[in-house]
Design a protein around this motif. Structure first.
Motif, PDB file in Angstrom:
ATOM      1  N   UNK A  51      15.398 103.201  17.319  1.00 24.99           N
ATOM      2  CA  UNK A  51      15.186 101.871  17.018  1.00 24.99           C
ATOM      3  C   UNK A  51      15.544 101.041  18.416  1.00 24.99           C
ATOM      4  N   UNK A  52      16.630 101.432  19.148  1.00 23.08           N
ATOM      5  CA  UNK A  52      16.924 100.742  20.268  1.00 23.08           C
ATOM      6  C   UNK A  52      15.764 100.805  21.330  1.00 23.08           C
ATOM      7  N   UNK A  53      15.523 102.095  21.555  1.00 24.95           N
ATOM      8  CA  UNK A  53      14.589 102.419  22.459  1.00 24.95           C
ATOM      9  C   UNK A  53      13.328 101.844  22.099  1.00 24.95           C
ATOM     10  N   UNK A  54      12.670 101.786  20.895  1.00 24.40           N
ATOM     11  CA  UNK A  54      11.509 100.961  20.620  1.00 24.40           C
ATOM     12  C   UNK A  54      11.729  99.639  20.740  1.00 24.40           C
ATOM     13  N   UNK A  55      12.901  98.726  20.256  1.00 16.37           N
ATOM     14  CA  UNK A  55      13.035  97.396  20.807  1.00 16.37           C
ATOM     15  C   UNK A  55      12.812  97.045  22.097  1.00 16.37           C
ATOM     16  N   UNK A  56      13.481  97.872  22.957  1.00 17.40           N
ATOM     17  CA  UNK A  56      13.559  97.419  24.181  1.00 17.40           C
ATOM     18  C   UNK A  56      12.218  97.796  24.872  1.00 17.40           C
ATOM     19  N   UNK A  57      11.562  98.809  24.328  1.00 16.24           N
ATOM     20  CA  UNK A  57      10.070  99.106  24.919  1.00 16.24           C
ATOM     21  C   UNK A  57       9.029  97.966  24.510  1.00 16.24           C
TER      22      UNK A  57
ATOM     23  N   UNK B 198      15.286  89.682  23.280  1.00 16.60           N
ATOM     24  CA  UNK B 198      16.111  90.933  24.231  1.00 16.60           C
ATOM     25  C   UNK B 198      17.180  91.001  23.785  1.00 16.60           C
ATOM     26  N   UNK B 199      18.127  90.085  23.355  1.00 14.17           N
ATOM     27  CA  UNK B 199      19.536  90.107  23.099  1.00 14.17           C
ATOM     28  C   UNK B 199      19.681  91.214  21.801  1.00 14.17           C
ATOM     29  N   UNK B 200      19.021  90.951  20.930  1.00  9.91           N
ATOM     30  CA  UNK B 200      18.788  91.945  19.689  1.00  9.91           C
ATOM     31  C   UNK B 200      18.667  93.247  20.254  1.00  9.91           C
ATOM     32  N   UNK B 201      17.651  93.505  21.201  1.00 13.91           N
ATOM     33  CA  UNK B 201      17.354  94.927  21.660  1.00 13.91           C
ATOM     34  C   UNK B 201      18.501  95.421  22.367  1.00 13.91           C
ATOM     35  N   UNK B 202      19.176  94.738  23.026  1.00 12.54           N
ATOM     36  CA  UNK B 202      20.561  94.881  23.796  1.00 12.54           C
ATOM     37  C   UNK B 202      21.634  95.228  23.146  1.00 12.54           C
TER      38      UNK B 202
END
Length: 176
Positions: A149-155, A168-172
């Motif tokens: 989920x982290x990788x997908x959110x950052x992508x 972006x902060x939620x992804x981080x």
């Protein structure tokens, strides 16, 4: 504004449950990601951030059944490409990663992979095998593992023009 965001997020959560139930009824192995699922994983609060659609991941071979399940539940495809084989579907499946659908109360992006291209992200079988369940309104929804989920959110955050600092902060935060 905060009240409107909360109401839209709750409506999206209801839509997520509805779409996941329709796919389960059609015996389609699916998971939801981004949106409601990411909010549950990162904040444990569905109302924390606006979510505009439901993102679903299915195996490429399950796309025809997922398509039929969405149609049976009142969705219409937003593109004239149907995952039923044929000359248009084969190159579409290779070049892109999702098909959009809409219903009066929500929108769905039906994905057969997370990332554009091939080899950039684990394949759908790997992601489905690592899926986790999260509680939502007394039911369970399947979603990506926290790392996926982290990788997908950052992508997603790095590839969209609508990325906000909050996204972006939620992804981080997801990676922390």
């Amino acid at each position: 504004h905060a009240r409107m965001v909360a109401m839209q997020s709750l409506a999206n959560a209801r839509s997520t449950l509805s779409v996941m139930a329709a796919l389960a009824d059609a015996d389609v192995d699916a998971l939801t990601f981004k949106g409601t699922a990411l909010l549950l994983q990162t904040t444990s609060a569905v109302r924390a951030r606006h979510s505009v659609d439901v993102d679903i991941l299915v195996r490429p071979a399950d796309m025809p059944r997922a398509h039929d399940a969405l149609l049976a539940n009142g969705f219409t495809p937003c593109m004239r490409i149907y995952p039923t084989g044929g000359a248009v579907w084969r190159p579409t499946r290779w070049v892109t990663r999702e098909l959009p659908y809409a219903r009066q109360d929500c929108a769905v992006d039906l994905h057969w992979r997370i990332a554009p291209g091939h080899g950039l992200f684990p394949d759908t079988d790997q992601l489905l095998s690592r899926a986790v369940s999260l509680p939502l309104s007394g039911q369970q929804i399947r979603t990506l593992s926290l790392g996926d989920a982290c990788a997908a959110a950052c992508l997603h955050a790095s590839s969209t023009a609508t990325t906000t600092c909050a996204t972006l902060w939620i992804s981080i935060d997801c990676c922390a």
